[in-house]
Design a protein around this motif. Sequence first.
Motif: not given
Lengths: 251, 181
Positions: B79-80, A37-38, A44-45, A41-42, A130-131, A134-135, A48, B157, A141, A137-138, A34
């Motif tokens: 965006s990514g 993956i997180a 990747l954002d 994803n981070t 928006k992205e 989430y970063h 981007g 995620f 935590d 928040e995680r 998990e």
Amino acid sequence: MSDPLFEYLCRMGDNTLVLGHRVSEWCGVAPVLEEDIALANTALDLIGQTQLWLGLAGEVEGKGRDADKLAYHRDVWDFRNVLLVEQPNGDFGRTMMRQFLFDGWHLAYLKALTASSNDQIAAIAEKSVKEVTYHFERSTDTVIGLGDGTEESHRRMQDALERLWPYVGEMFLSDDVDAAMIAQGIAPDPTALRGAYDTQLDGILAEATLIKPADNFTHKGGKTGVRHTEHLGHILTQMQWLQRAYPDATW
Amino acid sequence: MVDQTTKFSEAPDLLKELERAKVQGAPLTEKPTVETVWAWLSVIPDPEIPVISLTDLGIIRDVEWDGDTLVVTVTPTYSGCPATSIINLDIETALRGHGIENLTLKRQISPPWTTDWLTDAGRAKLEDYGIAPPRAAGGPQHCPHCKSTRVEKISQFGSTPCKAQWRCTDCLEPFDYFKCI
């Protein structure tokens, strides 16, 4: 100094580029699936967002450089990221502490940036908020969970905080580039965001049973490009390897 | 051992398809209406969640004619998101197949994409597919498999940028939740 707007956009894009690359180094080797993956994803954002920031930087510069050119064809002295994001990953705890310290600044800064007088900058900020929500928040935590976790995890998080704390101050330093942005209503004054950042940080660290170092000494030189840490060069040798070996290769 | 020769020759499938579409698409005698174009776009599946279409997802923001050029405005979800370039290729392939010759794909990031733009039909299709649709409350209403409301978050995620991982504590199945942004 080159055009302050170009410098400024490189700062935004280099922060997300270098941190995105750092975080991507965890891909496939994180402690649990998990988290792997997180982290991916981070990363990747962030990559981007880099395309948006450096894409705009290239447009503003007007010399035909796009986001890829700026990311892969510049050397250490041209990078404008803060020193915090180029620090090595260390263990998982240190990676998450670095993320947490950065996310708190990043989110507050982007929120302020949504009111930018430059429509394109406001749009990128609005998208990124928006992205990054989430970063943050995680990472919050995770810092609480590991700080207030086992004796071992607590010790590692306290070590991470002490090691990274001297890099926090640079995110809130203001210089001539910032002054030019503030004067045109393009960006907020970073120094003005420090108070709220500290208040929020103190609350979270208390919950995480971690002690903030008393000394507020800060390393600097990343966002001005004057003096990066040795780590940036090592990142670039990996990140830019293909373009260095085969300039302008595409597929 | 994998036969590399075969693999490489099969790789540019998408490009081949694009070429084929260009050949098949007979030149149009008159411009199709934007409503017709919207209808064409409404059957293009999302590359990562193929049960919903691009219009279900709400990422097609505008379709208009600029003289003889069809302009389609697309907004990225994240965006990514790596699906973005495939989505553009899918749109181009489909529209060329319908005989559109002059096409411009415009990227628009403001206003940023929001899950509020998912259509009701799209939400229902997600749920049937086993992905809990987004909710303003910040979590799924119930398990998309057994409908139990006893669910818990595993991770913020998931397998794509737009999803989080949740689990049902009754049927014990993990499931994807489409994040609300």
